[in-house]
Scaffold this active site. Structure first.
Site, PDB file in Angstrom:
ATOM      1  N   LEU A  93       0.812  -1.213   0.000  1.00 16.62           N
ATOM      2  CA  LEU A  93       0.000   0.000   0.000  1.00 16.62           C
ATOM      3  C   LEU A  93       0.845   1.262   0.000  1.00 16.62           C
ATOM      4  O   LEU A  93       0.427   2.302  -0.496  1.00 16.62           O
ATOM      5  CB  LEU A  93      -0.924   0.009   1.228  1.00 16.62           C
ATOM      6  CG  LEU A  93      -1.940  -1.126   1.326  1.00 16.62           C
ATOM      7  CD1 LEU A  93      -2.657  -1.064   2.673  1.00 16.62           C
ATOM      8  CD2 LEU A  93      -2.956  -1.034   0.203  1.00 16.62           C
ATOM      9  N   GLY A  94       2.009   1.206   0.618  1.00 17.26           N
ATOM     10  CA  GLY A  94       2.853   2.386   0.714  1.00 17.26           C
ATOM     11  C   GLY A  94       4.196   2.040   1.317  1.00 17.26           C
ATOM     12  O   GLY A  94       4.372   0.987   1.936  1.00 17.26           O
ATOM     13  N   SER A 100       7.315  -0.377   5.401  1.00 20.07           N
ATOM     14  CA  SER A 100       6.307  -0.468   4.358  1.00 20.07           C
ATOM     15  C   SER A 100       4.993  -0.898   4.986  1.00 20.07           C
ATOM     16  O   SER A 100       4.950  -1.471   6.068  1.00 20.07           O
ATOM     17  CB  SER A 100       6.733  -1.466   3.283  1.00 20.07           C
ATOM     18  OG  SER A 100       6.972  -2.735   3.863  1.00 20.07           O
ATOM     19  N   VAL A 101       3.903  -0.606   4.283  1.00 19.66           N
ATOM     20  CA  VAL A 101       2.567  -0.993   4.723  1.00 19.66           C
ATOM     21  C   VAL A 101       1.936  -1.825   3.628  1.00 19.66           C
ATOM     22  O   VAL A 101       1.940  -1.436   2.453  1.00 19.66           O
ATOM     23  CB  VAL A 101       1.697   0.243   5.032  1.00 19.66           C
ATOM     24  CG1 VAL A 101       0.322  -0.183   5.507  1.00 19.66           C
ATOM     25  CG2 VAL A 101       2.363   1.128   6.071  1.00 19.66           C
ATOM     26  N   ASP A 215       2.642  14.511  13.901  1.00 23.06           N
ATOM     27  CA  ASP A 215       2.816  14.497  12.442  1.00 23.06           C
ATOM     28  C   ASP A 215       1.457  14.553  11.754  1.00 23.06           C
ATOM     29  O   ASP A 215       1.177  13.764  10.847  1.00 23.06           O
ATOM     30  CB  ASP A 215       3.588  13.244  12.015  1.00 23.06           C
ATOM     31  CG  ASP A 215       4.121  13.369  10.580  1.00 23.06           C
ATOM     32  OD1 ASP A 215       4.329  14.513  10.119  1.00 23.06           O
ATOM     33  OD2 ASP A 215       4.318  12.327   9.930  1.00 23.06           O
TER      34      ASP A 215
END
Length: 954
Positions: A93-94, A100-101, A215
């Protein structure tokens, strides 16, 4: 992109050089790189590759654009289909600099839903990365909010790699959603603001858990198709364990954990962070949603940091049009103040001002002048105001603006600023009060602040009154009622001394004290104050309608508490209509008044269908006001009313399920010992007894009573109701020696406050007689059950009286009378609860028939009792076990020992699991021993007989 293979020391050196390069203008970086000392030649290729991405680094998300890093050749080689712990990776996903996801699914079938699996790139040789993952796991596990992505699982793979399994959110980043991607129309201003209120509420919830996100940015805020936001990525969040979030080794290693465009000045300076950092980021988000641009144009990193630290942002109205002038300018710029103490004190305050803007009410970020209030009034009442505008202009034109008025305005502004500084200081100065290394709770901080007020503001009486009221309100909202009462009583005394009895400030303090009396169920004090306060509040209703709304609610509370149910509905309806008209549907007071109206209708003995319809209206109203948030205290309160309405309709399973939902959400929001949890447990105790869940009923009623014991007046109706619920749960569990003193107390209360002929007293008297009979005090039990009954009592139930008289007769050995009374009770059954009342009546009737020697009739009656219980899907409980025991005995009496074994074994097994020491399990053990003996099972017979002896059955 290829990964960089570096040892930790080289990585540290590369990071230092990269920071040095990024501090230089882009045009000067190549020359600087070539001038580096030859000892850095090995790092130049990696440094050059990173600098080629400088524009991306400086104008986008720094963390998200860093290449993956391998240290000591340890790399996570994730790929589609790979198994990580109990999960299968579906697709990436990202990816960011840290990890990482992946979209993943569980392979063991325990959770049938997609998940977002977060994996770090490396672990073993990267100091602190495992700890960072563990910290994110701990942070997310503490957060349970509808607008924060949930943590489902966390663990380690076989090779030691940690992972976090998170809620998978299908949605678009906040800014993309608002701009209208994929041919969708851009959202209008009000829709954008409503989304940001959701974000601010989630941030406020995290702050309540002492967690700063640090964030906040559109990429970390997804909006799903239904328009609900989910706040993501607490990977750099920090727990406020010392009043301010200080970077530790965990948050310092690697790239600086911030996104520059949304970073606060104190983040840029590397200072300790408080909740103010997140409030600044909310201000940037608001600016971006209003103008579709950032407050400081994207440029080089040094220029951006200089602007954040030194330049004032252009007003949103100057950047995007005059429509934003006024309140939105004010709210935005207050959140973007350079100094943390000048911003909103809390995310809740920020969200409240946006909600006030949306409702057309005065926002709190600007001076509360008469002219400003007039402007907001005309905005909400254009037609009525237009007719009187000419006369109003004449009056204003002829009025003199005096020096005194100017001084008052200045003093009010200073007063408000001093209050804000005090509130911020409660949390910023919390460190000296730390106890045993743990952070203090909000209630403890407020109690410490309460002690400081008298000393710090001894010579400023007006400010002291405001602060005492503020702290008292906070303590009351946190269920710290004795401390709240002390604070508000002092505020009233100071206000009377300073302003006099009739002043508006004194009235405000007295109204607050009345609310504390209502919360503590101090009926005598509230009854004494209420008439005068209602009259005073009506006199100033045009100026402050909130005061009358609050007193009308107190009037209804008192009427319900004192069982004057027919007097509670009218003030509740008046309060709701006044709040709806003057405050709007989203105001907390309006929602509270709506809930109280539903409760008043329920207590007015309206038909069940009317009660349920009103409760559903109130629930829908509360959910709409709070964007569907189940954890909101007023939604929880309204669900409590809804439970009782479902009960009135006979929908007990639905009522219990809703009660469990309240207990879970209230426990997560306010803590397991909050009043919300206590009331939810108290109101579901009797429901659980009806469906046979006796063990949970005892546990919940005990916990409810313990919570309430130190919070509300022990002579109040609610406390006595809780005590009665506990007593009846103990009675159902056959713990008669514990139940009797509780029943003694509540029976005395009912006879004193309701009258000996009241239905409350009658029902408790029969329960008391059952307890006496069960403890062998037969003469007392018979005498109590034989007392005259007031058949004209409003709720008199002849069937129930016969049932209780039959039960006492059974327990005291008068089996003929028991059979007669219980048969009448069965014949009189009617209404929605008839099916629930049938099993105990049939069980006691069957046991009475058995004891008088009619085994065949007993077997038929007890079999019907089991069938009635099974039809209702009741849980195994003492009454069900009694029926099994009776059936077993009936089979033995008719020479069918084989048929007796199964029901007697089930009854014996229940008592051993439910309460092994309860003497009511003795008879089942004794007759089971006889059945075993007849079946030739000598060892089993001896064991059962030993249990029977231990329980004094023989």
């Amino acid at each position: 992109m290829s990964k960089l293979r570096l040892d930790p020391a080289s990585w540290s050196e590369l990071e230092r050089l990269l920071d040095e390069a990024l501090d230089r203008p882009p045009a000067a970086r190549a020359a600087w790189l070539e001038s580096l000392d030859p000892k850095f030649d090995a790092l130049k290729p990696q440094l050059r590759a990173l600098l080629l991405r400088a524009a991306e680094v400086e104008t986008s998300d720094f963390l998200a654009t860093l290449p993956g890093v391998e240290l000591d050749a340890i790399a996570a080689t994730a790929a589609d289909g790979r198994i990580v712990g109990p999960y299968r990776l579906v697709r990436e996903l990202g990816r960011g600099g840290m990890g990482s996801v992946w979209l993943a699914e569980r392979v063991d079938g325990l959770i049938d839903r997609p998940l977002a699996l977060k994996l770090p790139h490396v672990i073993g040789s990267f100091p602190g990365l495992a700890e960072r993952m563990a910290r994110e796991r701990a942070i997310l596990a503490a957060l349970n909010h509808p607008h924060i992505a949930r943590l489902y699982d966390a663990g380690l793979t076989d090779d030691g790699q940690p992972y976090l399994a998170l809620e998978y959110v299908e949605g678009r980043p906040l800014d993309v959603h608002c701009r209208g991607a994929d041919d969708a129309q851009p959202l209008d201003l009000r829709a954008r603001l409503r989304l940001l209120v959701q974000v601010a509420n989630a941030v406020a919830y995290a702050h309540g858990k002492l967690i700063v996100h640090r964030d906040l940015k559109p990429a970390n805020i997804l909006v799903n198709a239904d328009g609900y936001v989910r706040l993501l990525d607490f990977g750099i969040a920090k727990i406020l364990d010392e009043g301010a979030a200080r970077d530790s080794a965990l948050t310092e290693f690697g790239p600086r954990a911030l996104t520059p465009d949304y970073a606060s000045p104190e983040q840029i300076r590397g200072e300790p962070l408080t909740v103010a950092a997140d409030i600044y980021a909310l201000g940037v988000l608001l600016y971006e949603l209003l103008t579709d641009r950032l407050p400081y144009p994207r440029s080089s990193r040094p220029e951006l940091e200089h602007a954040i630290l030194n330049l004032e942002a252009q007003r949103p109205s100057e950047a995007a049009g005059r429509a934003l002038r006024g309140d939105l300018d004010t709210i935005t710029l207050k959140a973007l103040k350079k100094q943390p103490e000048e911003r909103y004190a809390t995310a809740n305050a920020f969200a409240e001002d946006i909600a006030r803007y949306l409702d057309g009410r005065p926002v709190l970020a600007r001076p509360d002048s008469a002219a400003y209030r007039l402007l907001k009034f005309t905005g909400r009442h254009k037609v009525g105001v237009a007719a009187s505008s000419a006369a109003l202009l004449t009056i204003v034109a002829g009025a003199a603006i005096s020096v005194w008025q100017a001084r008052v305005a200045i003093a009010e502004k200073e007063h408000a600023q001093e209050i804000e500084r005090f509130v911020v200081g409660i949390f910023q100065e919390a460190d000296p009060y730390r106890q045993a290394g743990r952070p203090l709770t909000a209630a403890e901080l407020l109690r410490h602040a309460q002690g400081d007020i008298g000393e710090r503001f001894a010579d400023r009486s007006a400010l002291r009154v405001s602060l005492l009221g503020l702290v008292g309100t906070g303590l009351m909202n946190l269920d710290e009622l004795p401390a709240a009462e002390s604070s508000v009583q002092q505020a009233v005394a100071d206000a009377v001394s300073l302003y006099g009895q009739e002043h508006l400030e004194t009235l405000r303090a007295r109204v607050l004290l009345a609310e504390v009396h209502a919360a503590r169920r101090n009926n005598a004090a509230l009854r004494q104050e209420l008439p005068q306060l209602l009259a005073a509040a009506r006199a100033v209703v045009a100026q402050e309608p909130e005061l009358l709304i609050r007193m009308l609610k107190a009037q209804t509370d008192l009427a319900i508490e004192e069982s004057r149910f027919d007097e509670g509905e009218a003030p509740a309806r008046e309060a709701f209509q006044l709040a709806l008209r003057t405050l709007g549907p989203r105001d907390a007071l309006t929602v509270g008044a709506s809930t109280l109206q539903a409760e008043a209708v329920m207590f007015s003995r309206a038909p069940p269908e009317v009660v349920l319809a009103e409760a559903q209206r109130g629930l829908d109203f509360a959910l709409a006001a709070y964007d569907g948030r189940e954890d909101n205290p007023r939604v929880i309160q309204m669900r409590d009313v809804h439970i009782r309405a479902l009960d009135a309709m006979g929908r007990i399973d639905d009522a219990i399920a809703e009660g469990d939902r309240i207990i879970a959400s209230a426990g997560a929001t306010f803590g397991p010992t909050s009043l919300a949890v206590a009331y939810a447990m108290m109101n579901t105790t009797r429901l659980r007894m009806r469906v046979g869940d006796v063990a949970t009923a005892v546990a919940h009623s005990r916990q409810s009573l313990e919570i309430l014991r130190s919070r509300i007046d022990p002579e109040s109706r609610e406390f006595v109701y809780a005590r009665a619920s506990y007593a009846l749960a103990l009675l159902a569990a056959r713990r008669f020696d514990e139940a009797l003193p509780e029943l003694d107390a509540v029976l005395r209360f009912a006879e004193t406050h309701r009258g000996k002929d009241s239905w409350d007293a009658i029902t408790l008297r029969y329960q008391h007689a059952v307890a006496l009979a069960s403890l062998g005090r037969d003469a007392e039990a018979r005498a109590e059950a034989a007392l005259p009954v007031n058949t004209s009592a409003e709720e008199y139930d002849e069937g129930w009286v016969n049932r209780m008289q039959g039960s006492v007769a059974l327990l005291t050995g008068d089996y003929e009378a028991a059979v007669e009374k219980l048969r009448i009770a069965e014949q009189l059954l009617s209404g929605s609860r008839a099916a629930l009342r049938l099993p105990p009546i049939l069980t006691h009737l069957g046991l009475a028939q058995l004891e008088r020697g009619d085994s065949a009739a007993a077997l038929a009656t007890l079999t019907r009792a089991l069938q009635a219980s099974d039809a209702l899907k009741l849980r195994m409980n003492p009454t069900y076990a009694d029926a099994l025991y009776g059936i077993g005995r009936a089979h033995l009496a008719t020479n069918s020992p084989a048929a007796a074994l199964a029901p007697l074994e089930r009854a014996d097994s229940f008592w051993r699991e439910f309460d092994a020491d309860n003497v009511d399990g003795g008879p089942a053990a004794y007759w089971l021993s006889r059945a075993y003996a007849l079946a030739g099972r000598k060892t089993d017979a001896e064991a059962a007989l030993a249990r029977a002896r231990a329980l004094r059955a023989i």
